[in-house]
Motif scaffolding. Structure first.
Motif, PDB file in Angstrom:
ATOM      1  N   PHE A  11     -25.619 -24.595 -48.879  1.00 44.77           N
ATOM      2  CA  PHE A  11     -25.286 -25.471 -47.757  1.00 44.77           C
ATOM      3  C   PHE A  11     -26.523 -25.807 -46.938  1.00 44.77           C
ATOM      4  CE2 PHE A  11     -21.131 -23.489 -48.554  1.00 44.77           C
ATOM      5  CZ  PHE A  11     -20.313 -24.613 -48.573  1.00 44.77           C
ATOM      6  N   ASP A  13     -27.504 -26.545 -43.030  1.00 40.26           N
ATOM      7  CA  ASP A  13     -26.953 -26.267 -41.702  1.00 40.26           C
ATOM      8  C   ASP A  13     -27.723 -27.006 -40.620  1.00 40.26           C
ATOM      9  OD1 ASP A  13     -25.329 -24.483 -43.054  1.00 40.26           O
ATOM     10  OD2 ASP A  13     -26.621 -22.763 -42.634  1.00 40.26           O
ATOM     11  N   THR A  24     -22.950 -27.920 -33.902  1.00 42.02           N
ATOM     12  CA  THR A  24     -23.262 -27.384 -35.225  1.00 42.02           C
ATOM     13  C   THR A  24     -22.646 -28.255 -36.306  1.00 42.02           C
ATOM     14  OG1 THR A  24     -21.308 -25.947 -35.295  1.00 42.02           O
ATOM     15  CG2 THR A  24     -23.321 -25.030 -34.321  1.00 42.02           C
ATOM     16  N   LYS A  26     -22.332 -28.248 -40.958  1.00 45.74           N
ATOM     17  CA  LYS A  26     -22.639 -27.621 -42.246  1.00 45.74           C
ATOM     18  C   LYS A  26     -22.154 -28.560 -43.338  1.00 45.74           C
ATOM     19  CE  LYS A  26     -22.059 -23.123 -42.878  1.00 45.74           C
ATOM     20  NZ  LYS A  26     -23.266 -22.492 -43.469  1.00 45.74           N
ATOM     21  N   GLY A 374     -17.912 -26.692 -45.166  1.00 43.39           N
ATOM     22  CA  GLY A 374     -18.819 -27.831 -45.086  1.00 43.39           C
ATOM     23  C   GLY A 374     -18.137 -29.180 -45.066  1.00 43.39           C
ATOM     24  N   VAL A 465     -24.811 -20.590 -38.932  1.00 46.97           N
ATOM     25  CA  VAL A 465     -25.909 -21.577 -38.952  1.00 46.97           C
ATOM     26  C   VAL A 465     -27.097 -21.046 -38.140  1.00 46.97           C
ATOM     27  CG1 VAL A 465     -24.441 -23.615 -39.328  1.00 46.97           C
ATOM     28  CG2 VAL A 465     -24.803 -22.772 -36.995  1.00 46.97           C
ATOM     29  N   GLU A 629     -18.279 -21.535 -38.968  1.00 52.62           N
ATOM     30  CA  GLU A 629     -19.037 -21.681 -40.217  1.00 52.62           C
ATOM     31  C   GLU A 629     -19.102 -20.400 -41.029  1.00 52.62           C
ATOM     32  OE1 GLU A 629     -20.657 -22.119 -37.237  1.00 52.62           O
ATOM     33  OE2 GLU A 629     -20.663 -24.302 -36.977  1.00 52.62           O
TER      34      GLU A 629
END
Length: 655
Positions: A11, A13, A24, A26, A374, A465, A629
């Protein structure tokens, strides 16, 4: 707003900081072109380009190029008679008792290693540089079609004149070829490490420069400022500096995580922590002492010694995407191969059929069936069970037994890694808190803490993250070194001050109003390696070295002569760092419930949503806390609450 974007193996971030808020995002990584994932993360965050004051980026381009040996076609020019220094190396073996193991081949094959007639000694020139010989070598390089050249001449770290002349001639005759000079990359003694680091710099430069040019173009087109790039040492650098000194960026992504972990730990009142970053492809662990990430100049990345300052990180191939398999003897193994972002674990439903750690965690109930990752990946438990069952047929086990075994094997690998950066560094893990982050870190943290005797586990609010958060708050940084091999007792305060002032003047020309930290490399006479200590006062150097040696190796030799080897300067330009604050919860939310496996027993446990919790919200194990996340598994015997900085602080209740 300040943006931090970290590219991981699975992923990508993003964290955006500004005006008292944290945003944030993702998204899945894009291995073919990591810059696509960076721009996708920015778009997913919803942050307006006009609001971005700075963009810091951590990437794995250099790391992957070393691991996969996909760097540039690189040549080496060295002093006549020293063509094979890269090959001879240090004669240490990668595995002492395994006769089938060999070190990776050097980055520069023998047919691309050239020599010129010249010689410098400790006091200066012994043999003049032969210009005709140099012209011959440049002609051969042109015919060889190389993309980069590493120039490593003897004693260039203290007498760089010949090396600079070779570099000048190369750049004039072959302007499209990247040239790395050892006197610029690593002006330190020890020819093998200097050769190896410079060769790595040249090998990586064309690939990294192409990536950064691509990324810089996309960022500029989007109307944002040029990105800052995270260095292995734990500070960010301008994009043009990154393209010019590639070897300093091989641990770009993991370093951001340690910086973010140190920041989150300080906000919660913990100065000494072991950081545990479990992502999709690997797990990175490091130690933070007194609120500062520990650095080293003894790193080996993908079999290549790189003697530049790096955050002291130990990496193992045990991530959420690590593939479980049965070896020839019928034993269950996990890693080093990873399902990565494409196709990913079997539960992703993207074509992956082999079971992974993520599939095991999903089957055991730690992750929710149907959970989204995500924004694009939906976890499917039946696919995980099918993959685990397929491996179970080979092992003679049921899917549940395989899943529990996969988690135990992965945990054992991660415990070994944590011992490397604690016990093997002279640190007692029982005196530290364990700060877990990364998408999968919270699911394994309590188990690892129990193995190591750690009583406190910290799970930051932005734990999923946290590497991106570390990027967003990282200071601008440059590192400088000056070799000075002498007995410490013979060094005068004036000489030390003069050398540090020269380094500080160079730093002031590179950075705007930097702050300085002085350090020195010391050793007992006759030792092969040094320890680095603070060097604000000459009279305190010896005692600091004795104490550092005793902490690392368990003894000190106060009757032995101490040698000064290098002076180091860290120049930083601090950035504003927001205060982490957690509001009180608006109400008492009722947790959901689901079955999860604890110690082989299926229990119905509460599942709390972190978004509905606030300062003072408590949790008692067994339970599961779902962050935005990431996920935290609170094992039986553990409990705690959210503190004022938004970190879930878990304590071992049974001792």
């Amino acid at each position: 707003m300040r943006l931090g974007v970290d590219v991981g193996g699975t992923f990508t971030d993003l964290v955006a900081l500004g005006a008292g808020e944290i945003v944030t995002a993702k998204v899945p990584s894009t291995p073919r072109d990591q810059s696509v994932g960076v721009m996708n993360a920015i778009e997913s965050s919803g942050v307006e380009a006009a609001a971005v004051a700075a963009l810091a980026h951590g990437m794995t381009v250099a790391t992957n190029a070393l691991l996969e040996r996909r760097g540039a076609r690189t040549a080496l020019i060295t002093t006549e008679g020293f063509r094979d220094v890269l090959e001879i190396a240090r004669q240490n073996r990668p595995s002492l008792y395994d006769l089938t193991r060999d070190r990776p081949p050097p980055l520069v094959p023998r047919e691309l290693r050239f020599t010129v007639r010249e010689r410098m000694g400790p006091a200066g020139e012994l043999v003049p540089l032969d210009e005709e010989d140099l012209d011959r070598v440049i002609s051969e390089l042109g015919e060889a079609g190389v993309e980069a050249v590493a120039v490593c001449l003897l004693f260039a770290f203290t007498h760089p004149e010949h090396e600079r002349r070779v570099g000048e001639a190369l750049r004039g005759a072959l302007p499209e070829v990247h040239v790395s000079l050892s006197s610029e990359v690593l002006p330190e003694f020890r020819e093998y490490e200097r050769f190896s680091t410079t060769a790595a710099d040249a090998y990586l430069a064309p690939r990294l420069a192409a990536y950064l040019k691509n990324l810089g173009g996309k960022v500029k087109e989007a109307g944002m400022p040029a990105p800052l790039i995270m260095q292995s040492s734990g500070g960010v650098s301008r994009i043009e500096d990154a393209a010019a000194s590639s070897a300093a960026f091989v641990l770009s992504g993991p370093a951001g995580g340690v910086v973010g972990a140190a920041y989150a730990a300080r906000a919660s009142g913990y100065a000494d922590v072991l950081t545990f970053d479990m992502g999709g492809t690997s797990t990175d662990v490091a130690a933070v002492l007194g609120g500062e990430a520990q650095t080293t100049t003894e790193s080996v990345v993908a079999g290549v010694p790189i003697k530049l300052p790096m955050v002291d990180i130990h990496t193992v191939s045990a991530g959420g995407g690590s593939i479980a398999w049965a070896d020839a003897g019928g034993a269950l193994r996990v890693g080093p191969h990873s399902a990565g972002a494409e196709p990913g674990p079997a539960a992703y439903g993207r074509g992956g059929g082999e079971p992974t750690v993520t599939d095991a965690n999903l089957f055991l109930g730690y992750l929710a069936d149907g959970a989204e990752l995500g924004g694009e990946v939906v976890l499917r438990r039946e696919l995980a069970e099918e993959a685990l069952g397929g491996l179970g047929e080979k092992l003679g086990l049921e899917a549940g037994e395989v899943a529990r075994g996969v988690v135990r094997v992965a945990n054992a690998e991660m415990v070994r890694a944590l011992r490397v950066i604690s016990v093997e560094r002279g640190l007692d893990p029982r005196e530290f808190a364990l700060l877990a982050f990364g998408g999968a870190g919270g699911m394994h943290a309590c188990s690892l803490a129990e193995e190591l005797g750690i009583k406190t586990v910290l799970i930051p609010r932005a734990g999923g993250v946290l590497s991106a958060l570390g990027l967003a708050i990282s200071d601008l940084r440059r590192d400088y070194v000056s070799p000075l091999l002498a007995d410490l007792e013979s060094v005068k305060t004036g000489e030390l001050e003069e050398r540090f002032r020269a380094l500080e003047e160079a730093a002031a020309g590179d950075l705007e109003s930097p702050e300085f930290t002085r350090r020195a490399d010391l050793r007992y006479r006759g030792q092969s390696f040094e320890l680095t200590v603070e060097a604000d006062e000459l009279k305190r150097l010896e005692e600091r070295f004795h104490a550092a040696h005793e902490r690392r190796y368990g003894y000190r030799m106060e009757d032995e002569t101490v040698e000064l080897v290098n002076l180091r300067l860290i120049a930083t330009v601090p950035v504003d760092k927001p205060e982490l604050k957690e509001p009180s919860p608006e109400g008492k939310a009722e947790p959901a419930r689901r079955e999860a496996d604890f110690g082989g027993e299926w229990l119905e446990v509460p599942v709390l949503r972190r978004e509905e919790m606030g300062k003072g919200s408590e949790v008692s194990g067994p339970a599961i806390v779902e962050f935005r996340e990431s996920t935290c598994v609170v094992r039986p015997g553990w409990g705690g609450a959210i503190d004022g900085a938004g970190t879930l602080v878990l304590e071992r209740e049974d001792g």
